[in-house]
Every structure is written in structure tokens, then in C-alpha cells.
Write an enzyme that holds these catalytic residues in place. Sequence first.
Site, PDB file in Angstrom:
ATOM      1  N   HIS A  95       0.920  -1.213  -0.004  1.00 20.56           N
ATOM      2  CA  HIS A  95       0.059  -0.185   0.041  1.00 20.56           C
ATOM      3  C   HIS A  95       0.859   1.302  -0.150  1.00 20.56           C
ATOM      4  O   HIS A  95       0.569   2.148  -0.068  1.00 20.56           O
ATOM      5  CB  HIS A  95      -0.975   0.110   1.278  1.00 20.56           C
ATOM      6  CG  HIS A  95      -0.362   0.204   2.549  1.00 20.56           C
ATOM      7  ND1 HIS A  95      -0.187  -0.709   3.530  1.00 20.56           N
ATOM      8  CD2 HIS A  95      -0.110   1.520   3.087  1.00 20.56           C
ATOM      9  CE1 HIS A  95       0.440  -0.010   4.521  1.00 20.56           C
ATOM     10  NE2 HIS A  95       0.527   1.199   4.367  1.00 20.56           N
ATOM     11  N   ASP A 125       0.285  -7.504   1.663  1.00 21.05           N
ATOM     12  CA  ASP A 125       0.729  -6.379   1.684  1.00 21.05           C
ATOM     13  C   ASP A 125       1.993  -6.128   1.648  1.00 21.05           C
ATOM     14  O   ASP A 125       2.666  -5.320   2.449  1.00 21.05           O
ATOM     15  CB  ASP A 125       0.013  -5.565   2.899  1.00 21.05           C
ATOM     16  CG  ASP A 125       0.157  -4.183   2.749  1.00 21.05           C
ATOM     17  OD1 ASP A 125       0.213  -3.590   1.426  1.00 21.05           O
ATOM     18  OD2 ASP A 125      -0.016  -3.312   3.934  1.00 21.05           O
ATOM     19  N   SER A 203       4.801   2.757   7.778  1.00 23.91           N
ATOM     20  CA  SER A 203       4.394   1.689   7.030  1.00 23.91           C
ATOM     21  C   SER A 203       5.427   1.146   6.036  1.00 23.91           C
ATOM     22  O   SER A 203       6.218   1.947   5.502  1.00 23.91           O
ATOM     23  CB  SER A 203       3.172   2.019   5.989  1.00 23.91           C
ATOM     24  OG  SER A 203       1.915   2.170   6.921  1.00 23.91           O
TER      25      SER A 203
END
Length: 359
Positions: A95, A125, A203
Amino acid sequence: MTRKPTRQLLMALLALAATAGSWAQQARTVTPRGALEPQEQATVNLFRKTSPSVVHITTLDVQRDLFSRHVQEVPHGTGTGFIWDEQGHIVTNFHVIQGSDLFRVTLSDQSSYDAKLVGAFVDRDIAVLRIQAPRDKLVPIAVGSSRELLVGQGVFAIGNPFGLDQTLTRGIVSALNREIESLNRRAIRGVIQTDAAINPGNSGGPLLDSAGRLIGVNTQIYSPSGASAGIGFAIPVDEVNRVVPRLIRDGRFIRPALGVTAGPPQLHQALQLPKGVAIVAMGPRSPAQQAGLQAFSRARNGRIQAGDVITAINDEAIANLDDMLALLEKRQPGDTVKLTLWREGKTRHQPVKLAESDG
């Protein structure tokens, strides 16, 4: 007769008083601190050792000026990643790079390199980029194991929250075996929950144990405001270590397949079927068809003809399609697995050679 002081004399006296005051307010003597506490020194050493492996990722959009027709690269988003090997592979979250074709990786020494996408697996992911950087600048992160983790043990997160340069936060493993959803709504299982502060921009960054080994990839936070609320999630390193080499090798994650279509949960309820995957269709020349499996179907008179329900793979029970896919992903196309099949109250075992999936 006493004379009044002149204006010049008053100013001189005031200046002299100010000077005397400044002399009186000299800086305090610094008290020697002494050595850092062992735990503090260990944290400092961990950051110094690991930070060269952590990178800042900027995704870029290409914009064309309507009047000058000049093309320029405009930053789209930022995130964190880490150096996987000396060949320049960079691991991050899918992402982080989603929706962009251009990527720039900034190393800890602030040198920047354009990156190319090697492969991604949205179900977990995970994405892999690659940069062409001098070998001496590439410091691969030390890889640990998530199977050994215990609730309560200390963890550390390094990332670039809000676009800031490397930030270290610490916490503990709050829980294990959590489940979160990927962008395509597939379940990611075995997820690590931590209270180490994880903010937007973290992230794709590493979650580390106290030895400085990678134990997870920070991927999500639970927070209505978007800021750290003490609940963060990381993809376990054992999953990362399984997926990343296959992305590097194949450019994508090739999932082994049986070639079956699973029936909906309502079918299990209506026919009182056991937990598992009820087969409602099979691809032509698929592994399932060649192994003689049977799909549920409707006869001309409207009645349901019994088919097979896959209840276990290699003796590991499955409750639904997601369970089955998770177990198959641990295998390779060409591997043979043992299916436990249920049909009309009877159970049998059937070996099936896995094929390569289309998607």
C-alpha cells in the site's frame, strides 16, 4: 550644594549595573552524567546498528504542464522500507507504492536512487523494489523469526513518520496471531500486535526485537484519528521471508492451485455440510479434475447431486476458502498434497499435484 547627576552619568551607571548583573548570572556548571544505563546503551547500539538498513520511500506522479508541455515528477506519498540484500532489493508494504509507477529510495546517508518495482503480493501487503546503489551502501537487515515471539517481550520500530527522518520508538509485543485484512480483503493471519508508536509514514518499516533482528513489517495502526493510539500491527517476518524470495525470483507470487471453485457459506448451511471448501466447479484439466474430485451440481429434476468438501490439506483442518488458500501458499506448483475429502458422510484421502494459478 549637591549637583544633580547628568544624563550621561546616569546612563553610564545603568550600563555598569547591567554588566555587573550579567557577571552574576553566569552559566551553571554542568554536572557530569556518567555512563548510560545498560538498557539505554543497548537501545542506542540497536539504532546505530539497524538504521543504515532502513530507507525512506517516496512515490512520484508524472505531471505535464499544459502550456509549457514540460514533464515534472511530483511527490505522491511517502513510506518506509528496509534493505533486504546486497543486490539492492528493498522490502516495503504494497500500500506504500500502490498507484505509482515511479519510486525514489533515500538511504540513511541521504543519498537517493530511483527504484524499480520487482514484484508485489497484495494478499500479504508486501512489495519489493530494487535500486542500483554501490555495494558498500547496502546494509541488509538482520532477519529473525516470528515463531519464537512471546507476548510482553520488547520490540522497536524504525520508520519515517509524517515524512520525518528516521525515528525510533519502543514498546512490547501486545498480542500474537491477530488477523487483519489486506487491500483485496484477504485475511493476513499471525499478525503481531504492538504498542510501539506507529504513525503514518512508518508503513513498510521494520519491527525489531531487542537483538536488532527483523521480526515484522509495520503495516497498520488502529486509530480513528490516524495517529498512533498504542495499537499497531506488523506482518510476521516468517511470512515475509516466505513471500519475498518468490517475488524476487518470479516477479510475482505464483500461488499453487487445485483448480476448484468454492461454494458460498450458505451452501454449507443449507446442506448441513461440514466446515471446509465445498467444490461447486472445477477447471478443465485442473489438478482436482484429474484427481477425480467431484463438484456439487443440480440434476435435471432440481435435486442437488453430492460433491466433495475439502476438509483438510496434509492433515491440517480448513474451515473455509481463506484457510485453504493460506495453506496452499506455503507450497510450490508441482508439489503433491494430501486432501481430506468428505462426501455424503464418508471421508477419504486423495493426493493431488498442484498446478500454477492463473492469477
